[in-house]
Design an enzyme around this catalytic site. Structure first.
Site, PDB file in Angstrom:
ATOM      1  N   ASN A 298       0.806  -1.245   0.085  1.00 43.27           N
ATOM      2  CA  ASN A 298      -0.027   0.012  -0.046  1.00 43.27           C
ATOM      3  C   ASN A 298       0.777   1.186   0.184  1.00 43.27           C
ATOM      4  O   ASN A 298       1.678   1.227   1.110  1.00 43.27           O
ATOM      5  CB  ASN A 298      -0.858  -0.056   1.258  1.00 43.27           C
ATOM      6  CG  ASN A 298      -1.814   1.209   1.191  1.00 43.27           C
ATOM      7  OD1 ASN A 298      -1.322   2.409   1.254  1.00 43.27           O
ATOM      8  ND2 ASN A 298      -3.077   0.986   1.728  1.00 43.27           N
TER       9      ASN A 298
ATOM     10  N   ARG B 255      -9.514   7.985  -0.672  1.00 46.48           N
ATOM     11  CA  ARG B 255     -10.448   8.341   0.612  1.00 46.48           C
ATOM     12  C   ARG B 255     -11.194   9.357   0.014  1.00 46.48           C
ATOM     13  O   ARG B 255     -10.936  10.373  -0.769  1.00 46.48           O
ATOM     14  CB  ARG B 255      -9.460   8.986   1.896  1.00 46.48           C
ATOM     15  CG  ARG B 255      -8.858   7.802   2.692  1.00 46.48           C
ATOM     16  CD  ARG B 255      -8.513   8.468   3.825  1.00 46.48           C
ATOM     17  NE  ARG B 255      -8.094   7.116   4.851  1.00 46.48           N
ATOM     18  CZ  ARG B 255      -9.143   6.888   5.672  1.00 46.48           C
ATOM     19  NH1 ARG B 255     -10.179   7.483   5.807  1.00 46.48           N
ATOM     20  NH2 ARG B 255      -8.748   5.672   6.564  1.00 46.48           N
TER      21      ARG B 255
ATOM     22  N   ARG C 150      -7.088  12.799   1.298  1.00 47.79           N
ATOM     23  CA  ARG C 150      -5.927  13.210   2.189  1.00 47.79           C
ATOM     24  C   ARG C 150      -4.485  12.711   1.695  1.00 47.79           C
ATOM     25  O   ARG C 150      -3.682  13.385   1.910  1.00 47.79           O
ATOM     26  CB  ARG C 150      -6.150  12.850   3.685  1.00 47.79           C
ATOM     27  CG  ARG C 150      -6.101  11.366   4.025  1.00 47.79           C
ATOM     28  CD  ARG C 150      -6.024  11.068   5.192  1.00 47.79           C
ATOM     29  NE  ARG C 150      -7.278  11.157   5.817  1.00 47.79           N
ATOM     30  CZ  ARG C 150      -7.798  10.442   6.889  1.00 47.79           C
ATOM     31  NH1 ARG C 150      -7.002   9.571   7.828  1.00 47.79           N
ATOM     32  NH2 ARG C 150      -9.006  10.499   7.625  1.00 47.79           N
TER      33      ARG C 150
ATOM     34  N   THR D 218      -7.983   3.205   8.698  1.00 42.74           N
ATOM     35  CA  THR D 218      -9.102   2.331   8.833  1.00 42.74           C
ATOM     36  C   THR D 218      -9.386   1.324  10.214  1.00 42.74           C
ATOM     37  O   THR D 218      -8.312   0.688  10.362  1.00 42.74           O
ATOM     38  CB  THR D 218      -9.115   1.481   7.476  1.00 42.74           C
ATOM     39  OG1 THR D 218      -8.769   2.093   6.380  1.00 42.74           O
ATOM     40  CG2 THR D 218     -10.458   0.626   7.224  1.00 42.74           C
TER      41      THR D 218
ATOM     42  N   HIS E 270      -3.258  -4.883   7.743  1.00 41.57           N
ATOM     43  CA  HIS E 270      -3.587  -3.908   8.589  1.00 41.57           C
ATOM     44  C   HIS E 270      -2.594  -4.045   9.728  1.00 41.57           C
ATOM     45  O   HIS E 270      -2.821  -4.622  10.683  1.00 41.57           O
ATOM     46  CB  HIS E 270      -4.957  -3.528   9.022  1.00 41.57           C
ATOM     47  CG  HIS E 270      -4.963  -2.024   9.601  1.00 41.57           C
ATOM     48  ND1 HIS E 270      -4.740  -1.529  10.534  1.00 41.57           N
ATOM     49  CD2 HIS E 270      -5.763  -0.896   8.791  1.00 41.57           C
ATOM     50  CE1 HIS E 270      -4.989  -0.300  10.568  1.00 41.57           C
ATOM     51  NE2 HIS E 270      -5.541   0.103   9.431  1.00 41.57           N
TER      52      HIS E 270
END
Ligand code: PXP
Length: 238
Positions: free
Chosen positions: A7, A45, A49, A101, A191
């Site tokens: 990512n 998003r 941002r 998230t 994550h």
């Protein structure tokens, strides 16, 4: 061993500190792919941002592996996704004020809305993944929606305060992977994974792909992106 998706949102976060043109997420994607990553992940998003629409269009042109777009189900975002047609869309919950998230999608509570969005994205030829907590009820609901792929949120494991808690959440993840695999789903995870906590997760049998962002970009600031990716690849691939 799982594949590695990187990512690159926070390449754009650094760019946005001065609203300039560098560092460029496109160049980051090229470096990641040159190092042999399996996919490039970005989150467009609602507040833009970090990643902007322009980045997304450029990435769609240059990414050779797989472009995985993390997205909410807001109508304008869905419209953009249908225009850009990334290889994959990972549907995530989104709150304006969160730093990242925070949890998985509540598939049960948003079943009807998700169904409509999934239909639209499928018609645009996009593969769908749902970002959910390692919870059997959510896995069942994802399957009911007809998706073939999920991504399990590893945040609870990654943020555990001590070893005992980490063990508990590791077990929860492992059981969720096993449960979802038995239902025939492709299972990704991600994550909060970093150079210290990833190995254990990478060894869970049945995980197709790990999606990792923040820790790789943080390390890249100090050692360079190519080396940061190489080091993570070594940990993920064993
Ligand atoms: N997977 C999903 C669905 C995410 O939303 C994120 C964060 O954007 C990640 C993986 C990567 O998380 P991290 O940046 O903490 O590695």
């Amino acid at each position: 061993m799982p594949k590695l998706g990187v990512n690159i949102d926070h390449i754009a976060s650094v760019r946005e500190l001065r609203k300039g043109i560098e560092p460029d997420p496109v160049l980051a994607a090229i470096i990641c792919e040159a190092e042999g990553v399996d996919s490039i992940v970005v989150h467009l998003r609602e507040d833009r941002r970090h990643i902007k629409e322009k980045d997304l269009y450029l990435l769609k042109k240059i990414v050779k592996t797989k472009l995985n777009l993390e997205m909410s189900i807001a109508p304008d975002i869905v419209e953009i996704a249908c225009k850009v047609r990334p290889d994959q869309a990972t549907l995530v919950p989104e709150k304006r004020k969160e730093l990242t998230t925070e949890g998985g999608l509540d598939v049960l509570a948003n079943f009807k809305k998700l169904k409509k969005v999934i239909e639209k994205l499928k018609n645009a030829g996009i593969i769908i993944s749902l970002f959910i907590d390692p919870d059997k009820k959510q896995i069942d609901a994802a399957q009911k929606l007809g998706v073939k792929m999920i991504e399990l949120h590893t945040g609870r494991y990654a943020e555990a305060k001590n070893e005992k808690e980490q063990d508990k959440y590791f077990k929860e993840l492992k059981e969720a992977v096993y449960y979802a695999k038995k239902k025939g789903l492709t299972v990704n995870a991600g994550h909060g994974l970093n150079y210290y906590n990833v190995s254990r997760i990478a060894r869970i049998e049945g995980i197709e792909e790990l999606n990792i962002g923040y820790s790789i970009i943080c390390r890249a600031v100090l050692v360079g992106l190519a080396q940061a990716v190489r080091e993570m690849k070594r940990l993920v691939h064993g």
